[in-house]
Write a protein that holds these residues in place. Structure first.
Motif, short mmCIF file in Angstrom:
data_model
loop_
_atom_site.label_atom_id
_atom_site.label_comp_id
_atom_site.label_asym_id
_atom_site.label_seq_id
_atom_site.Cartn_x
_atom_site.Cartn_y
_atom_site.Cartn_z
N MET A 1 0.83 -1.21 0.00
CA MET A 1 0.00 0.00 0.00
C MET A 1 0.86 1.26 0.00
O MET A 1 0.48 2.29 -0.56
CB MET A 1 -0.92 0.01 1.22
CG MET A 1 -2.13 -0.92 1.09
SD MET A 1 -3.31 -0.39 -0.17
CE MET A 1 -3.97 1.10 0.58
N ASN A 2 2.02 1.18 0.63
CA ASN A 2 2.89 2.35 0.77
C ASN A 2 4.08 2.33 -0.18
O ASN A 2 4.98 3.17 -0.07
CB ASN A 2 3.39 2.45 2.21
CG ASN A 2 2.26 2.69 3.20
OD1 ASN A 2 1.55 3.68 3.11
ND2 ASN A 2 2.09 1.78 4.15
N ARG A 3 4.10 1.39 -1.10
CA ARG A 3 5.22 1.29 -2.04
C ARG A 3 5.30 2.56 -2.89
O ARG A 3 4.29 2.99 -3.47
CB ARG A 3 5.04 0.08 -2.95
CG ARG A 3 6.19 -0.13 -3.94
CD ARG A 3 5.84 -1.22 -4.95
NE ARG A 3 6.00 -2.55 -4.40
CZ ARG A 3 6.90 -3.44 -4.84
NH1 ARG A 3 7.72 -3.12 -5.83
NH2 ARG A 3 6.97 -4.63 -4.30
N PRO A 4 6.46 3.17 -3.01
CA PRO A 4 6.60 4.40 -3.80
C PRO A 4 6.25 4.18 -5.27
O PRO A 4 6.48 3.10 -5.82
CB PRO A 4 8.09 4.75 -3.65
CG PRO A 4 8.52 4.04 -2.42
CD PRO A 4 7.72 2.78 -2.36
N LEU A 5 5.72 5.21 -5.88
CA LEU A 5 5.36 5.15 -7.30
C LEU A 5 6.31 6.00 -8.14
O LEU A 5 6.07 6.20 -9.34
CB LEU A 5 3.92 5.63 -7.50
CG LEU A 5 2.84 4.85 -6.74
CD1 LEU A 5 1.49 5.53 -6.93
CD2 LEU A 5 2.80 3.41 -7.20
N SER A 6 7.36 6.49 -7.53
CA SER A 6 8.24 7.45 -8.19
C SER A 6 9.37 6.82 -9.00
O SER A 6 10.16 7.54 -9.60
CB SER A 6 8.85 8.40 -7.16
OG SER A 6 9.45 7.68 -6.10
N GLY A 7 9.47 5.50 -9.04
CA GLY A 7 10.50 4.88 -9.84
C GLY A 7 11.21 3.77 -9.11
O GLY A 7 11.14 3.64 -7.88
N PRO A 8 11.96 2.92 -9.88
CA PRO A 8 12.62 1.75 -9.28
C PRO A 8 13.66 2.08 -8.22
O PRO A 8 13.84 1.31 -7.27
CB PRO A 8 13.25 1.04 -10.49
CG PRO A 8 13.31 2.08 -11.57
CD PRO A 8 12.16 2.98 -11.33
N ASP A 9 14.36 3.19 -8.37
CA ASP A 9 15.38 3.55 -7.38
C ASP A 9 14.74 3.84 -6.02
O ASP A 9 15.25 3.42 -4.97
CB ASP A 9 16.18 4.76 -7.84
CG ASP A 9 17.08 4.44 -9.03
OD1 ASP A 9 17.41 3.25 -9.22
OD2 ASP A 9 17.42 5.37 -9.78
N SER A 10 13.61 4.54 -6.05
CA SER A 10 12.90 4.83 -4.79
C SER A 10 12.34 3.56 -4.17
O SER A 10 12.38 3.38 -2.95
CB SER A 10 11.77 5.82 -5.04
OG SER A 10 12.25 7.06 -5.50
N VAL A 11 11.84 2.67 -5.02
CA VAL A 11 11.31 1.40 -4.53
C VAL A 11 12.42 0.57 -3.89
O VAL A 11 12.23 -0.04 -2.83
CB VAL A 11 10.64 0.61 -5.67
CG1 VAL A 11 10.21 -0.77 -5.18
CG2 VAL A 11 9.44 1.36 -6.21
#
Length: 278
Positions: free
Chosen positions: A86-96
């Motif tokens: 639910m809280n996984r970042p949507l801003s890109g693979p590096d952020s994830v």
């Protein structure tokens, strides 16, 4: 009586979880559904234990050290997976990647803050079992701050059973997070590759392969949809988005796995061909 009740409860729980695994596609809805199911299981388990009289201290210790944590760890695991996704970042693979590594660090931090107990449990020691796993032992404040609301009943919890469940859930979460990080790396490699393979067989054939690999656990405990999405990207093909319906349709066929059977036949045929002389 306790053993038979637990065995029946576990069997029913496994059956219901499998139903959810096949009917739910997305990891968020799946983890939520399993969490709600396991909460109901624990309400039933608590009701039984509150009316049950343990035959001995050793039976009580076994329940709170072995039986209850191995059931409860799954509730902790699925709840945590739900929150992570639910809280996984949507801003890109590096952020994830940073986010997932922080979750891995949180697991280590929890164990490190309870290092004495962690070492005691991992070592297989038993000399403090009466302190950690009998209900008449005192609960510390950290136990109450750390646990779920229905874990705060002193007749259904001890000072150690929740911590064991957290350790076991941490093991499961650790593997889940490592798998997610591995998928990020695979996507990165795929994005950098100029070669894209084409799937030349039917979509149903690909579904057979995906279902088989998922059932076998070849890539670990990853959601079926993510495995399917990966194969779709790699082989440049789209399969039916309703995977549970596809699986159900396949299971009703007279020959449910013709493609997998043909793979075995083709491989065996090739193995039996006479080798060319050099």
């Amino acid at each position: 009586m306790l053993t038979s009740y637990i065995q029946t409860l576990q069997k029913e729980t496994e059956r219901d979880i499998r139903k959810i695994e096949f009917s739910e596609v997305e990891i968020i809805s799946k983890s939520l559904s399993v969490s709600l199911l396991l909460e109901k299981v624990f309400i039933k388990l608590k009701k039984f234990i509150l009316s049950y009289e343990f035959k001995s201290e050793s039976e009580e210790i076994e329940f709170f050290k072995e039986i209850k944590p191995r059931i409860f760890c799954r509730l902790i695991y699925y709840r945590k997976v739900y929150n992570i996704e639910m809280n996984r970042p949507l801003s890109g693979p590096d952020s994830v990647k940073i986010y997932l590594n922080q979750e891995l660090d949180n697991i280590q931090d929890y164990n490190h803050k309870r290092l004495d107990f962690y070492r005691y449990y991992r070592s297989g020691a038993t000399h403090l079992d009466k302190v950690y796993f009998l209900r008449n032992a005192s609960h510390d404040v950290g136990q109450y701050l750390d646990s779920f609301y229905f874990e705060r009943d002193p007749m259904f919890s001890t000072s150690g059973d929740f911590r064991v469940a957290k350790i076991l859930a941490g093991d499961m979460l650790n593997q889940y997070l490592l798998n997610e990080l591995s998928k990020l790396e695979m996507c990165k490699v795929e994005a950098q590759s100029d070669v894209r393979l084409m799937w030349l067989n039917s979509k149903t054939d690909l579904c057979e392969l995906i279902f088989a690999l998922h059932a076998k656990g070849t890539f670990g405990d990853i959601p079926l949809t993510r495995l399917a999405n990966y194969f779709q990207r790699v082989f440049n093909i789209e399969v039916n988005s309703n995977l549970s319906r596809t699986f159900s349709d396949m299971s009703l066929r007279n020959d449910p796995t013709p493609f997998l059977d043909s793979l075995t036949d083709t491989l065996l045929e090739k193995m039996q061909r006479p080798k060319r002389k050099k």
